[in-house]
Design a protein around this motif. Sequence first.
Motif, short mmCIF file in Angstrom:
data_model
loop_
_atom_site.label_atom_id
_atom_site.label_comp_id
_atom_site.label_asym_id
_atom_site.label_seq_id
_atom_site.Cartn_x
_atom_site.Cartn_y
_atom_site.Cartn_z
N PHE A 126 9.81 72.77 26.64
CA PHE A 126 9.16 71.46 25.93
C PHE A 126 10.85 71.20 25.81
CE2 PHE A 126 5.57 74.67 25.86
CZ PHE A 126 4.98 73.63 26.45
N LEU A 127 10.62 69.47 25.73
CA LEU A 127 11.34 68.50 26.06
C LEU A 127 11.57 68.03 24.15
CD1 LEU A 127 12.06 66.43 29.29
CD2 LEU A 127 13.72 68.54 28.08
N HIS A 128 10.22 68.37 23.98
CA HIS A 128 9.87 67.40 22.15
C HIS A 128 10.46 66.07 22.51
CE1 HIS A 128 7.45 71.02 20.28
NE2 HIS A 128 8.66 71.26 21.58
N GLN A 129 10.25 65.75 23.10
CA GLN A 129 10.52 63.88 22.85
C GLN A 129 10.29 63.61 21.78
OE1 GLN A 129 8.53 61.28 25.89
NE2 GLN A 129 10.01 59.71 26.14
N THR A 130 10.97 62.83 20.59
CA THR A 130 11.18 62.07 19.62
C THR A 130 10.35 60.62 19.84
OG1 THR A 130 12.20 60.68 18.68
CG2 THR A 130 13.25 63.15 18.40
N GLY A 131 9.81 59.83 19.16
CA GLY A 131 8.89 58.90 19.14
C GLY A 131 10.03 57.74 19.29
N VAL A 132 11.27 57.82 18.68
CA VAL A 132 12.49 57.04 19.59
C VAL A 132 12.46 56.11 20.59
CG1 VAL A 132 14.93 56.41 18.38
CG2 VAL A 132 13.07 56.60 16.59
N GLU A 133 12.74 57.97 20.90
CA GLU A 133 13.34 57.91 22.63
C GLU A 133 11.87 57.63 23.40
OE1 GLU A 133 15.66 62.13 23.12
OE2 GLU A 133 13.62 62.71 22.74
N GLN A 134 10.69 58.18 23.02
CA GLN A 134 9.15 57.49 23.81
C GLN A 134 9.33 55.75 24.26
OE1 GLN A 134 6.19 58.15 22.40
NE2 GLN A 134 5.84 60.61 22.72
N GLN A 135 10.64 55.12 22.22
CA GLN A 135 10.39 53.99 22.59
C GLN A 135 11.44 53.25 23.79
OE1 GLN A 135 11.26 52.34 18.87
NE2 GLN A 135 11.82 49.47 19.83
N TYR A 136 12.84 53.78 23.60
CA TYR A 136 13.50 53.68 25.10
C TYR A 136 13.18 54.04 25.93
CZ TYR A 136 15.46 51.03 20.35
OH TYR A 136 15.96 50.48 19.66
N VAL A 137 12.96 55.21 26.31
CA VAL A 137 13.26 56.39 27.71
C VAL A 137 11.38 55.79 28.04
CG1 VAL A 137 13.40 58.11 28.85
CG2 VAL A 137 14.65 57.57 27.02
N GLY A 138 11.08 56.12 27.73
CA GLY A 138 8.87 55.62 27.70
C GLY A 138 8.00 57.10 27.60
N LEU A 139 7.05 57.86 27.91
CA LEU A 139 6.38 58.16 27.96
C LEU A 139 6.32 59.57 29.00
CD1 LEU A 139 2.78 57.27 27.07
CD2 LEU A 139 4.43 58.12 25.89
N PRO A 140 6.73 60.89 29.05
CA PRO A 140 6.67 61.68 29.90
C PRO A 140 6.40 61.80 31.43
CG PRO A 140 6.11 62.65 27.65
CD PRO A 140 5.94 61.67 27.56
#
Length: 262
Positions: free
Chosen positions: A246-260
Amino acid sequence: MATPSPLAQPIAPDRPGGPPDGPDGTGGRERTGPSGRTSRLHIGWHSISRAGLRRVTVTPSTGAGLLLGKDRQQSPVPLRLFAPEPIRVALVGGVWAAQLLIFRAFSLGARAIVVTSEPQAWSGFGERATGQYNRLTVLSSDQGGFPGGTAQTPTLTVYDLGMIGPATAPPLGPWHTQLTILRQLDRPGVAALQEAQLVLLQRLGGDEATLASATLRLRPQSGQFLQFMADDMVALIADGTERHLFLHQTGVEQQYVGLPRR
């Protein structure tokens, strides 16, 4: 240092039967440095026992690495993306997974060069992610001659050409990694998988899973699982081993990269 605790607090030297400390804390004696001469400054002097000194070790560096995610046992899975020797990585998946990987590579000081047939998918990503205009360069054609990297500023060359890799494998130097994105896996992309030392797979369709399993010599049950992975999962194949994480995306990463997504 593996065991910094011995240095956490200065240890006062034993002075059994010695005179009481004077105003300067030296016990009425002048402190001397290693040469035997009187030291004017007392700041920064610490003592450590021989036993404590033997416990102080230095861990050698194994190259720049990033935390890719966690496996199904919740064990961290590091990825050595940059090294003194060149590395080739293939990703079967979408731009989201590639940008997440690049976003994390930025934290290692990396600079990225993206050669893509879909430049709009990368427009503004580097500036948003880093606040700088020179950390990611987007090119619509392979111009070759890309600058090499260093341990402090490694280079990541990304090929986003749909279902194929670059026409010719460009030479890579130290601290220079090539990432080939295959939006969909078909026969033209098999060579990119075979040339890669690291392969990342997002969820695959039935035909893709069959081709990936045959090319990478995966177990039959792996081909089945590749078709049912969650959006935030990838399979990592390296050195003949396969791990699902699981990549365990952070909130900051979701902000700049978007949802999986794939």
